[in-house]
Design a protein around this motif. Sequence first.
Motif, PDB file in Angstrom:
ATOM      1  N   VAL A  75       0.743  -1.239  -0.006  1.00  0.00           N
ATOM      2  CA  VAL A  75       0.007  -0.124  -0.134  1.00  0.00           C
ATOM      3  C   VAL A  75       0.908   1.229  -0.080  1.00  0.00           C
ATOM      4  O   VAL A  75       1.678   1.581   1.010  1.00  0.00           O
ATOM      5  CB  VAL A  75      -1.044  -0.026   1.050  1.00  0.00           C
ATOM      6  CG1 VAL A  75      -1.822   1.258   1.166  1.00  0.00           C
ATOM      7  CG2 VAL A  75      -1.977  -1.292   1.115  1.00  0.00           C
ATOM      8  N   THR A  76       0.810   2.024  -1.005  1.00  0.00           N
ATOM      9  CA  THR A  76       1.754   3.040  -1.123  1.00  0.00           C
ATOM     10  C   THR A  76       0.937   4.240  -1.375  1.00  0.00           C
ATOM     11  O   THR A  76       1.333   5.619  -1.235  1.00  0.00           O
ATOM     12  CB  THR A  76       2.559   2.930  -2.384  1.00  0.00           C
ATOM     13  OG1 THR A  76       1.477   2.932  -3.651  1.00  0.00           O
ATOM     14  CG2 THR A  76       3.438   1.934  -2.265  1.00  0.00           C
ATOM     15  N   SER A  77      -0.515   4.226  -1.588  1.00  0.00           N
ATOM     16  CA  SER A  77      -1.231   5.433  -1.555  1.00  0.00           C
ATOM     17  C   SER A  77      -2.636   5.494  -0.891  1.00  0.00           C
ATOM     18  O   SER A  77      -2.873   4.329  -0.426  1.00  0.00           O
ATOM     19  CB  SER A  77      -1.443   6.039  -2.902  1.00  0.00           C
ATOM     20  OG  SER A  77      -2.041   5.122  -3.718  1.00  0.00           O
ATOM     21  N   GLY A  78      -3.318   6.470  -0.914  1.00  0.00           N
ATOM     22  CA  GLY A  78      -4.606   6.631  -0.287  1.00  0.00           C
ATOM     23  C   GLY A  78      -4.625   7.476   1.048  1.00  0.00           C
ATOM     24  O   GLY A  78      -3.576   8.250   1.161  1.00  0.00           O
ATOM     25  N   ASP A  79      -5.470   7.318   1.880  1.00  0.00           N
ATOM     26  CA  ASP A  79      -5.731   8.027   2.974  1.00  0.00           C
ATOM     27  C   ASP A  79      -5.632   9.442   2.809  1.00  0.00           C
ATOM     28  O   ASP A  79      -5.153  10.243   3.547  1.00  0.00           O
ATOM     29  CB  ASP A  79      -4.562   7.558   3.976  1.00  0.00           C
ATOM     30  CG  ASP A  79      -4.927   6.461   4.919  1.00  0.00           C
ATOM     31  OD1 ASP A  79      -6.056   6.374   5.096  1.00  0.00           O
ATOM     32  OD2 ASP A  79      -4.029   5.603   5.142  1.00  0.00           O
ATOM     33  N   ASP A  80      -6.112   9.912   1.703  1.00  0.00           N
ATOM     34  CA  ASP A  80      -6.313  11.250   1.402  1.00  0.00           C
ATOM     35  C   ASP A  80      -7.609  11.817   0.886  1.00  0.00           C
ATOM     36  O   ASP A  80      -7.561  12.152  -0.402  1.00  0.00           O
ATOM     37  CB  ASP A  80      -5.034  11.671   0.794  1.00  0.00           C
ATOM     38  CG  ASP A  80      -4.691  13.556   0.830  1.00  0.00           C
ATOM     39  OD1 ASP A  80      -5.622  13.955   1.393  1.00  0.00           O
ATOM     40  OD2 ASP A  80      -3.871  13.909   0.190  1.00  0.00           O
ATOM     41  N   PRO A  81      -8.621  11.538   1.365  1.00  0.00           N
ATOM     42  CA  PRO A  81      -9.858  11.697   0.633  1.00  0.00           C
ATOM     43  C   PRO A  81     -10.120  13.214  -0.018  1.00  0.00           C
ATOM     44  O   PRO A  81     -10.675  13.638  -0.724  1.00  0.00           O
ATOM     45  CB  PRO A  81     -11.102  11.429   1.657  1.00  0.00           C
ATOM     46  CG  PRO A  81     -10.196  11.372   3.079  1.00  0.00           C
ATOM     47  CD  PRO A  81      -8.951  10.950   2.611  1.00  0.00           C
ATOM     48  N   ALA A  88      -7.775  15.075  -1.230  1.00  0.00           N
ATOM     49  CA  ALA A  88      -7.070  15.334  -2.390  1.00  0.00           C
ATOM     50  C   ALA A  88      -7.837  14.746  -3.488  1.00  0.00           C
ATOM     51  O   ALA A  88      -8.096  15.416  -4.663  1.00  0.00           O
ATOM     52  CB  ALA A  88      -5.873  14.720  -2.164  1.00  0.00           C
ATOM     53  N   VAL A  89      -8.637  13.535  -3.141  1.00  0.00           N
ATOM     54  CA  VAL A  89      -9.454  12.844  -4.207  1.00  0.00           C
ATOM     55  C   VAL A  89     -10.646  13.662  -4.620  1.00  0.00           C
ATOM     56  O   VAL A  89     -10.847  13.587  -5.820  1.00  0.00           O
ATOM     57  CB  VAL A  89      -9.469  11.509  -3.533  1.00  0.00           C
ATOM     58  CG1 VAL A  89     -10.805  10.681  -4.316  1.00  0.00           C
ATOM     59  CG2 VAL A  89      -8.207  10.494  -3.430  1.00  0.00           C
ATOM     60  N   LEU A  90     -11.070  14.420  -3.699  1.00  0.00           N
ATOM     61  CA  LEU A  90     -12.487  15.151  -3.868  1.00  0.00           C
ATOM     62  C   LEU A  90     -11.957  16.514  -4.131  1.00  0.00           C
ATOM     63  O   LEU A  90     -12.927  17.229  -4.646  1.00  0.00           O
ATOM     64  CB  LEU A  90     -13.233  15.116  -2.694  1.00  0.00           C
ATOM     65  CG  LEU A  90     -13.982  13.662  -2.210  1.00  0.00           C
ATOM     66  CD1 LEU A  90     -14.177  13.488  -0.938  1.00  0.00           C
ATOM     67  CD2 LEU A  90     -15.344  13.763  -2.984  1.00  0.00           C
ATOM     68  N   HIS A  97     -17.131  13.194   2.713  1.00  0.00           N
ATOM     69  CA  HIS A  97     -15.978  12.591   1.757  1.00  0.00           C
ATOM     70  C   HIS A  97     -16.592  11.967   0.882  1.00  0.00           C
ATOM     71  O   HIS A  97     -15.820  10.792   0.145  1.00  0.00           O
ATOM     72  CB  HIS A  97     -15.099  11.812   2.912  1.00  0.00           C
ATOM     73  CG  HIS A  97     -13.968  12.823   3.490  1.00  0.00           C
ATOM     74  ND1 HIS A  97     -13.229  12.121   4.719  1.00  0.00           N
ATOM     75  CD2 HIS A  97     -13.533  13.963   3.080  1.00  0.00           C
ATOM     76  CE1 HIS A  97     -12.547  13.302   5.093  1.00  0.00           C
ATOM     77  NE2 HIS A  97     -12.538  14.423   4.154  1.00  0.00           N
TER      78      HIS A  97
END
Lengths: 111, 487
Positions: free
Chosen positions: A83-89, A91-93, A102
């Motif tokens: 797992v190298t990405s995620g946990d940044d809703p 930024a995604v939104l 979110h």
Amino acid sequence: MSDKTPDYNPDHNSDHNVIDKTTIHKIAKLARIEIAPEREDALCGELSTIISWVEQLGECDTAHVEPLASVTGHSLPMRDDVVTSGDDPDAVLSNAPEGASHFFVVPKVVE
Amino acid sequence: MTDVSSLIEGRTGKWEVVIGLEVHAQVSSQAKLFSGASAAFGAGPNEHVSLVDAAMPGMLPVINQFCVEQAVKTGLGLNAEINLFSIFDRKNYFYADLPQGYQISQFKQPIVGEGSITITLADGSTRDIGIERLHLEQDAGKSMHDQHPGKSYIDLNRSGVALMEIVSRPDMRSAEEAAAYVSKLRAILRFLGTCDGNMEQGSLRADCNVSVRRPGDELGTRTETKNLNSIRFIAQAINSEVARQIEIIEDGGTIDQETRLFDTSTGQTRTMRSKEDAHDYRYFPDPDLLPLELDAAWVETLRQSLPELPDALRTRLMDEFGLSAYDAGLISEDRDTAAWYEAAAAGRDAKLVANWMTVELFGALNRMGLDLADSPVSPDQLGKLVERIGDGTISGRIAKDVFAIMLEDGADPDQVIEEKGFKQVSDTGAIEAMIDTVLAENTDKVDEYRGGKDKLFGFFVGQVMKASKGQANPNVVNDLLRSKLNS
């Protein structure tokens, strides 16, 4: 081969159209776009010309050629299962026209 | 060939049911199929989303090697052909929870080709169900329509999670066979460790293709019921769909080829979309991904390293431990159950251990609402209890009392037997004394017995056992009692 290339002609005679109005409507529906009635004839002609132009490829003898999905001859690069990405809703939104708690929020879509 | 036993009797004659299943199994990976976001279940909205999963412009997919490995392992576990060359295609459609506008899937050249699964039915008979293919694809996101009157809420956490779509041949002829197929497939996936098989969390879901026909006829028109997430629902949906189709045809109607949904509250299926709206997916090779080429030697290494699978385990339990097909089937359903059993049975009366485990222990856990992993009795404790029956320390009946106490406080059987004074009396002197007392108190019945009323023998055994508080060794009681009464 260039002497055989049909000219791109938007006013192409619609009698030879390989793309008819039914197909135009089907493509428009699949692409979720609206086509004004007065554009229908012109689109039939334009798309038919493009298809005819591409059809020149049919002149090549491919009887003994395997279909291929890639011409580079490279093999597919792979990634480790980490797992190298995620946990940044946020930024995604960040570019979403609308969001709430979110979630992306879109006009109601129910099949 | 038509299996007559599974035919359905309609108003106008017999019908044969034809079922094919498409099972979506989530790969047990840490990260997604083409991105580095977590594939874990249960995060807050859009927390497990990378810019690839949200389909931001310029993002490119890079395949997760572990997912490829799991697909190959699963293919090997399904006795299937592994395709050393496969291609990823784009399956194009628009939906709010599919930000790319296409799903990356495999169409003409999947990673795994034909295989088969052997299913076991309730009557012990087996059938081979063909597997047509297995391919890798992305899951979509999740839409919620009940949060707002005019809006849908979208969570992309599942978007891009790796799925194996496993497509069966239309080889099943009843809901029972379909349920057995999914159970077996789930067991194989769990033994391989390639999918956790958790249907409640959506790690395993099935689409059921169902049609009916007169025995021997051409295939009828099928419907597809989507997204069934429990084995019970699969069976219910099939039965309800079969009844619906037979009724329509017998009333002179025809079946529409359509996609249906199963309503868990009514137990019925209903139309989701008809053929006129059927999707035209315009598959084409994904230009962002090169063909997937596998090394034959690597596939062979995976084949060599496959764990023991349910069928092999079941056969071994029957051969090595002498278990019945039924007990072996129950114990081999799950790898942890089998490991528990093997730990309990090692060096002991394996059949008796199996009996105690499947009847007493499973029964008790069921009543207590516990999983085997939370059993208050350890494998070694159950094994020891069975040992004490075998060596005559306690009778089978007393063992149930000991077991009840073990369940309550997780105590060791030897300790319970010692503390509660359950030790079986095999001392002939003590038993003889009890028999003499019983016979002296029942002289009338002794006379009746000697007069030919043989059935009273059981009465005397019961009285002696009662006098011993159940602790007398029943074999010793039988022998002594018989010799005394017949003397």
